[in-house]
Enzyme design. Structure first.
Site, PDB file in Angstrom:
ATOM      1  CG  ASP A  24      -6.410  -4.030   8.536  1.00 50.87           C
ATOM      2  OD1 ASP A  24      -5.493  -4.592   7.662  1.00 50.87           O
ATOM      3  OD2 ASP A  24      -6.756  -2.886   8.419  1.00 50.87           O
TER       4      ASP A  24
ATOM      5  NE  ARG B 277      -9.265  -8.347   4.769  1.00 56.16           N
ATOM      6  CZ  ARG B 277      -8.359  -7.762   3.991  1.00 56.16           C
ATOM      7  NH1 ARG B 277      -7.374  -7.238   4.464  1.00 56.16           N
ATOM      8  NH2 ARG B 277      -8.726  -7.376   2.830  1.00 56.16           N
TER       9      ARG B 277
ATOM     10  CG  HIS C 259      -5.246  -0.482   5.864  1.00 58.59           C
ATOM     11  ND1 HIS C 259      -5.643  -1.720   6.169  1.00 58.59           N
ATOM     12  CD2 HIS C 259      -5.445  -0.431   4.564  1.00 58.59           C
ATOM     13  CE1 HIS C 259      -6.245  -2.254   5.044  1.00 58.59           C
ATOM     14  NE2 HIS C 259      -6.034  -1.296   4.154  1.00 58.59           N
TER      15      HIS C 259
ATOM     16  NE  ARG D 164      -3.846  -2.306   2.464  1.00 53.76           N
ATOM     17  CZ  ARG D 164      -3.457  -3.493   3.086  1.00 53.76           C
ATOM     18  NH1 ARG D 164      -2.460  -3.360   3.598  1.00 53.76           N
ATOM     19  NH2 ARG D 164      -4.320  -4.538   2.976  1.00 53.76           N
TER      20      ARG D 164
END
Length: 314
Positions: free
Chosen positions: A152, A155, A179, A92
């Protein structure tokens, strides 16, 4: 903030994430009006028609329109899903150069049209781009929110629920930090159906290794999903819808978002993933979790990683 009529959201960027978010909003009947802006106008027209044809089966009527920046003037919320997408094998943070420039042009256009609501940022790297949105907009920090670690954490809760055969809604555990690759789980304050994870770890020394493997699967899930289907969309789309519900329904609920720190966790002048209480005015307050020594070190490393990248631009 000036008065905004109803709960109008302007979505900028109708790629996979944006469309998944739009579908979740319509399906759940969270808002009154969704105006969507995208550079691919032909595809956007098709998505707007398709979404409107599903409104009849939704819980409430959401008006979906092809938007323009003029829609920002009376919007309660502008959601940024625009930008270059993460490619297989790309982190990212490697997206930062392209997406800071894109974010700057979008935010300046939004503000030029009289926007006086809240920004919700989902484009990656989300912590850096949330900071950029705050800088470029000139809005107070509490009115600029990033999606942070909401996906996150979801999950992680799902995987812990699978391990303990418990619904993820009964699992309370946060992923905090960037993140991205330096994020961390906060096991010291996690609970499974009300039972302290700290107590479980004391009883079963081998549990920490299993939980670390579950966390690694959580952290790396995006890479597997992107490799398999090109992008992550449904999870983050529903996460964004949850944040939106907290805002427009003034819920004062704590969610793990990218929030601006002013001394919490010993950090300042940075947007990073942490629980924060969210309502119609934005971030009411940052929730500073009690971290173990190991967790504090990991969080400091995550913040330093973000600050190093941030320093190249601001």
């Amino acid at each position: 903030m000036k008065h905004t009529i109803g709960n109008k959201v302007v979505l900028i960027g109708a790629g996979d994430v944006g469309v998944a978010y739009a579908y979740a909003l319509v399906n759940q009947g969270i808002i009154d009006h969704l105006a969507i802006i995208d550079i691919d106008e032909k595809k956007l027209e098709g998505n707007v028609m398709d979404l409107n044809h599903g409104v009849v089966w939704a819980g409430s009527r959401t008006r979906v329109t092809k938007g323009s920046y003029a829609d920002c003037e009376d919007a309660a919320l502008v959601v940024l899903c625009a930008g270059a997408a993460q490619k297989p094998g790309e982190t990212r943070l490697q997206l930062v150069d392209k997406n800071v420039a894109i974010t700057k042009s979008i935010v300046e256009e939004v503000m030029a049209h009289g926007f006086d609501g809240l920004f919700l940022v989902a484009s990656n790297p989300v912590d850096i781009l949330t900071y950029a949105t705050w800088k470029f907009s000139g809005l107070p920090t509490q009115r600029v929110i990033g999606s942070g670690t909401v996906l996150d954490s979801a999950r992680f809760r799902y995987m812990l629920g699978e391990l303990y055969e418990t619904a993820p809604s009964s699992v309370h555990a946060y992923i905090i930090g960037e993140h991205g690759d330096t994020e961390l789980p906060v096991l010291s304050s996690a609970t499974i159906a009300g039972v302290s994870m700290r107590r479980m770890l004391e009883k079963d020394p081998e549990l920490e290794g299993r939980l670390e493997r579950i966390f690694e699967q959580t952290r790396d899930a995006a890479y597997h999903i992107i490799d398999a289907k090109g992008s992550t969309s449904y999870g983050i789309g529903m996460g964004l819808a949850r944040i939106t519900r907290a805002i427009v329904h003034n819920q004062d609920v704590a969610l793990p978002v990218s929030a601006y720190l002013e001394g919490e966790y010993g950090e300042e002048d940075i947007y990073i993933g942490t629980p924060a209480v969210i309502n119609r005015a934005g971030i009411r307050r940052v929730v500073e979790l009690e971290l173990s020594e190991h967790e504090r070190k990991r969080f400091a490393h995550s913040a330093a990683t973000l600050r190093e990248i941030q320093g190249q631009f601001f």
